[in-house]
Enzyme design. Structure first.
Site, PDB file in Angstrom:
ATOM      1  N   LYS A 185       0.831  -1.208   0.000  1.00  0.00           N
ATOM      2  CA  LYS A 185       0.000   0.000   0.000  1.00  0.00           C
ATOM      3  C   LYS A 185       0.871   1.266   0.000  1.00  0.00           C
ATOM      4  O   LYS A 185       2.078   1.216   0.281  1.00  0.00           O
ATOM      5  CB  LYS A 185      -0.936  -0.050   1.210  1.00  0.00           C
ATOM      6  CG  LYS A 185      -1.991  -1.178   1.116  1.00  0.00           C
ATOM      7  CD  LYS A 185      -2.888  -1.213   2.356  1.00  0.00           C
ATOM      8  CE  LYS A 185      -4.003  -2.243   2.222  1.00  0.00           C
ATOM      9  NZ  LYS A 185      -4.871  -2.286   3.437  1.00  0.00           N
ATOM     10  N   TYR A 205     -12.453  -2.661  -3.442  1.00  0.00           N
ATOM     11  CA  TYR A 205     -12.999  -2.681  -2.081  1.00  0.00           C
ATOM     12  C   TYR A 205     -14.525  -2.557  -2.060  1.00  0.00           C
ATOM     13  O   TYR A 205     -15.084  -2.100  -1.061  1.00  0.00           O
ATOM     14  CB  TYR A 205     -12.364  -1.553  -1.257  1.00  0.00           C
ATOM     15  CG  TYR A 205     -10.958  -1.852  -0.768  1.00  0.00           C
ATOM     16  CD1 TYR A 205     -10.681  -2.970   0.026  1.00  0.00           C
ATOM     17  CD2 TYR A 205      -9.896  -1.000  -1.077  1.00  0.00           C
ATOM     18  CE1 TYR A 205      -9.393  -3.237   0.485  1.00  0.00           C
ATOM     19  CE2 TYR A 205      -8.598  -1.267  -0.610  1.00  0.00           C
ATOM     20  CZ  TYR A 205      -8.363  -2.388   0.171  1.00  0.00           C
ATOM     21  OH  TYR A 205      -7.090  -2.640   0.633  1.00  0.00           O
ATOM     22  N   ASN A 250      -2.056   0.107   7.235  1.00  0.00           N
ATOM     23  CA  ASN A 250      -1.590  -1.249   7.565  1.00  0.00           C
ATOM     24  C   ASN A 250      -0.755  -1.912   6.469  1.00  0.00           C
ATOM     25  O   ASN A 250      -0.655  -3.128   6.401  1.00  0.00           O
ATOM     26  CB  ASN A 250      -2.757  -2.126   8.048  1.00  0.00           C
ATOM     27  CG  ASN A 250      -3.819  -2.343   7.003  1.00  0.00           C
ATOM     28  OD1 ASN A 250      -3.690  -1.855   5.881  1.00  0.00           O
ATOM     29  ND2 ASN A 250      -4.860  -3.073   7.348  1.00  0.00           N
ATOM     30  N   HIS A 256      -1.943  -5.468   1.457  1.00  0.00           N
ATOM     31  CA  HIS A 256      -3.218  -6.158   1.202  1.00  0.00           C
ATOM     32  C   HIS A 256      -2.938  -7.592   0.778  1.00  0.00           C
ATOM     33  O   HIS A 256      -1.968  -7.855   0.080  1.00  0.00           O
ATOM     34  CB  HIS A 256      -3.989  -5.463   0.066  1.00  0.00           C
ATOM     35  CG  HIS A 256      -5.117  -6.316  -0.461  1.00  0.00           C
ATOM     36  ND1 HIS A 256      -6.347  -6.373   0.154  1.00  0.00           N
ATOM     37  CD2 HIS A 256      -5.173  -7.186  -1.508  1.00  0.00           C
ATOM     38  CE1 HIS A 256      -7.117  -7.236  -0.520  1.00  0.00           C
ATOM     39  NE2 HIS A 256      -6.439  -7.735  -1.525  1.00  0.00           N
ATOM     40  N   GLU A 306      -9.179 -10.491  -8.042  1.00  0.00           N
ATOM     41  CA  GLU A 306      -8.340  -9.302  -7.849  1.00  0.00           C
ATOM     42  C   GLU A 306      -7.170  -9.267  -8.836  1.00  0.00           C
ATOM     43  O   GLU A 306      -6.822  -8.201  -9.341  1.00  0.00           O
ATOM     44  CB  GLU A 306      -7.865  -9.243  -6.388  1.00  0.00           C
ATOM     45  CG  GLU A 306      -9.033  -8.970  -5.435  1.00  0.00           C
ATOM     46  CD  GLU A 306      -8.687  -9.144  -3.953  1.00  0.00           C
ATOM     47  OE1 GLU A 306      -7.510  -9.412  -3.635  1.00  0.00           O
ATOM     48  OE2 GLU A 306      -9.602  -9.023  -3.114  1.00  0.00           O
TER      49      GLU A 306
END
Ligand code: IDP
Ligand code: MG
Length: 160
Positions: free
Chosen positions: A20, A60, A123, A126, A137
């Site tokens: 990320k 998402y 965080n 992913h 994905e």
């Protein structure tokens, strides 16, 4: 008899892993990639990419009703991400274990989030939550021709 071909007869899965934007900004790209590389999974796709808003929303979409959704989309589109496809027997669940809990303060030491992050909203990585979502994905983030099918030289030393 080629031992590495046995793996292809078992349930080979694919998972979408993404470094990320916070981790890219913090210089953690190599560290995160190496966790999966050292474990022994096979990298089949890799690119640095600026994610359009529409793609982040599609990725998402299951979280659309959540109060944090707009902030999540801002986060994921705030800078380049590193998109990866990884392949292997059991790779989906194993990658989730390597990543650790969604909240980095709850994530075990030794996991990526446990070692490298302090907040759910930052965080660092992913990972797909099921083999079906892995396929979905990867198809969403990669174009045809961006993935490589290859046999790592170490294959017979990873699986009997
Ligand atoms: P996961 O990434 O561990 O699979 P999900 O529940 O699928 O966790 O949520 C996707 C992402 O949305 C999380 O990784 C995190 O970046 C963000 N997120 C989830 N819950 C919250 C929250 O309560 N506040 C802020 N961001 C959140
Ligand atoms: Mg998830």
């Amino acid at each position: 008899f080629l031992p590495h071909l046995v793996a292809s007869m078992e349930q080979v899965e694919e998972t979408y892993i993404m470094v990320k934007p916070d981790a890219v900004q913090r210089g953690l790209v190599g560290e995160i990639i190496s966790r999966f590389e050292k474990k022994g999974f096979k990298l089949t796709g890799l690119k640095l990419f600026e994610c359009p808003k529409e793609l982040a929303e599609e990725h998402y979409k299951d979280l659309k009703s959540k109060s944090f959704f707009p902030k999540l989309i801002d986060y994921i589109t705030s800078g380049p991400v590193v998109c990866m496809a990884w392949e292997g027997v059991g790779v989906v669940a194993s990658a989730r274990k390597l990543i650790g809990s969604t909240d980095p303060l709850q994530a075990d030491p030794g996991t990526i989030r446990g070692d490298l992050a302090v907040q759910t909203g930052r965080n660092v990585v992913h990972g797909s939550d099921s083999p079906e979502n892995g396929k979905r994905e990867i198809a969403l983030w990669f174009k045809e021709g961006e993935l490589c099918q290859w046999t790592p030289a170490q294959a017979p030393w990873l699986r009997e």
